[in-house]
Design a protein around this motif. Structure first.
Motif, PDB file in Angstrom:
ATOM      1  N   TYR A 169     -25.100  13.784  21.446  1.00 36.65           N
ATOM      2  CA  TYR A 169     -24.869  12.614  20.599  1.00 36.65           C
ATOM      3  C   TYR A 169     -25.987  12.481  19.581  1.00 36.65           C
ATOM      4  O   TYR A 169     -27.149  12.780  19.879  1.00 36.65           O
ATOM      5  CB  TYR A 169     -24.814  11.341  21.454  1.00 36.65           C
ATOM      6  N   PRO A 206     -31.023   0.750  22.213  1.00 36.07           N
ATOM      7  CA  PRO A 206     -29.902   0.980  21.292  1.00 36.07           C
ATOM      8  C   PRO A 206     -28.548   0.779  21.962  1.00 36.07           C
ATOM      9  O   PRO A 206     -28.273   1.331  23.025  1.00 36.07           O
ATOM     10  CB  PRO A 206     -30.086   2.419  20.830  1.00 36.07           C
ATOM     11  N   ASP A 252     -35.781  -0.596  17.732  1.00 35.95           N
ATOM     12  CA  ASP A 252     -34.516  -0.718  18.460  1.00 35.95           C
ATOM     13  C   ASP A 252     -34.724  -0.160  19.867  1.00 35.95           C
ATOM     14  O   ASP A 252     -34.226   0.916  20.209  1.00 35.95           O
ATOM     15  CB  ASP A 252     -33.406   0.040  17.728  1.00 35.95           C
ATOM     16  N   GLN A 265     -25.732   1.880  21.149  1.00 39.41           N
ATOM     17  CA  GLN A 265     -24.999   3.142  21.224  1.00 39.41           C
ATOM     18  C   GLN A 265     -25.199   3.845  22.567  1.00 39.41           C
ATOM     19  O   GLN A 265     -24.320   4.546  23.053  1.00 39.41           O
ATOM     20  CB  GLN A 265     -25.453   4.051  20.080  1.00 39.41           C
ATOM     21  N   PHE A 266     -26.373   3.644  23.191  1.00 41.35           N
ATOM     22  CA  PHE A 266     -26.702   4.324  24.429  1.00 41.35           C
ATOM     23  C   PHE A 266     -26.861   3.349  25.597  1.00 41.35           C
ATOM     24  O   PHE A 266     -27.670   3.561  26.494  1.00 41.35           O
ATOM     25  CB  PHE A 266     -27.970   5.165  24.242  1.00 41.35           C
ATOM     26  N   SER A 267     -26.075   2.270  25.591  1.00 47.43           N
ATOM     27  CA  SER A 267     -26.206   1.240  26.625  1.00 47.43           C
ATOM     28  C   SER A 267     -25.227   1.408  27.787  1.00 47.43           C
ATOM     29  O   SER A 267     -25.364   0.732  28.793  1.00 47.43           O
ATOM     30  CB  SER A 267     -26.050  -0.150  26.003  1.00 47.43           C
ATOM     31  N   SER A 268     -24.269   2.309  27.675  1.00 46.77           N
ATOM     32  CA  SER A 268     -23.298   2.483  28.757  1.00 46.77           C
ATOM     33  C   SER A 268     -23.935   3.267  29.911  1.00 46.77           C
ATOM     34  O   SER A 268     -24.944   3.954  29.727  1.00 46.77           O
ATOM     35  CB  SER A 268     -22.049   3.193  28.243  1.00 46.77           C
ATOM     36  N   GLY A 328     -28.579  10.319  17.583  1.00 45.65           N
ATOM     37  CA  GLY A 328     -29.264   9.033  17.717  1.00 45.65           C
ATOM     38  C   GLY A 328     -30.649   9.209  18.299  1.00 45.65           C
ATOM     39  O   GLY A 328     -31.164  10.327  18.433  1.00 45.65           O
TER      40      GLY A 328
END
Length: 174
Positions: free
Chosen positions: A71, A83, A80, A85-88, A73
């Motif tokens: 990915y 992030p 940040d 985008q990478f919270s799952s 990022g």
């Protein structure tokens, strides 16, 4: 140290499911080596070209994205720190997080280690492979010279970074 010796040295049970984060993964050299042994490999890099190379390798090897995927990022931007985008859950609880030949590019290496360690599950391993600072400067030309924050790390600097309190097992190749 051979790759087989490294796998044993890490102290990870490779017979169980092993989830690996390859941070600043580039084209995925480290992931490629561990692909036969890991159940999930997640790469993250700031270079879209490197992400494409990483994912191209996974496709050629018939490794679907739920097994090996990179990915675009960053996890280490102080502006940040978490992030979205990478919270799952896919981006946490790693058995192994690694950064190979990347730490010397990070503006704040100690902060970067802390952010990567936060992604590792309790009892997991954070592996860093990087330069030592013996010559006090770069001994070779580097395509990413403008991004290099240090030429390498002294034993004292490394010890200080790795003594920060973390809930993961930190090891360093000698």
């Amino acid at each position: 140290m051979s790759w087989l010796q490294l796998r044993e040295w890490l102290g990870i049970n490779w017979n169980a499911d092993v989830k690996v984060l390859d941070y600043a993964c580039g084209g995925g050299v480290m992931s490629r080596v561990l692909a036969p042994y890991a159940s999930k490999l997640v790469g993250i890099d700031i270079s879209e070209n490197m992400i494409a190379e990483y994912n191209k390798f996974a496709t050629i090897q018939n490794l679907p994205p739920h097994i090996m995927h990179a990915y675009h990022g960053t996890l280490i931007d102080p502006a940040d720190p978490n992030p979205l985008q990478f919270s799952s859950p896919e981006f946490s609880d790693f058995d192994l997080a690694m950064a190979s030949m990347a730490l010397h590019h990070f503006a704040d290496p100690a902060y970067s280690l802390q952010k990567l360690a936060e992604r590792v599950k309790s009892g997991g391993v954070l592996l860093v492979v990087d330069n030592t600072d013996k010559a006090g400067g770069l001994a070779h030309k580097h395509a990413m010279e403008g991004t290099i924050s240090k030429s390498g790390f002294t034993r004292e600097e490394t010890k200080e970074m790795f003594e920060k309190p973390h809930s993961v097992v930190l090891r360093r190749l000698q």
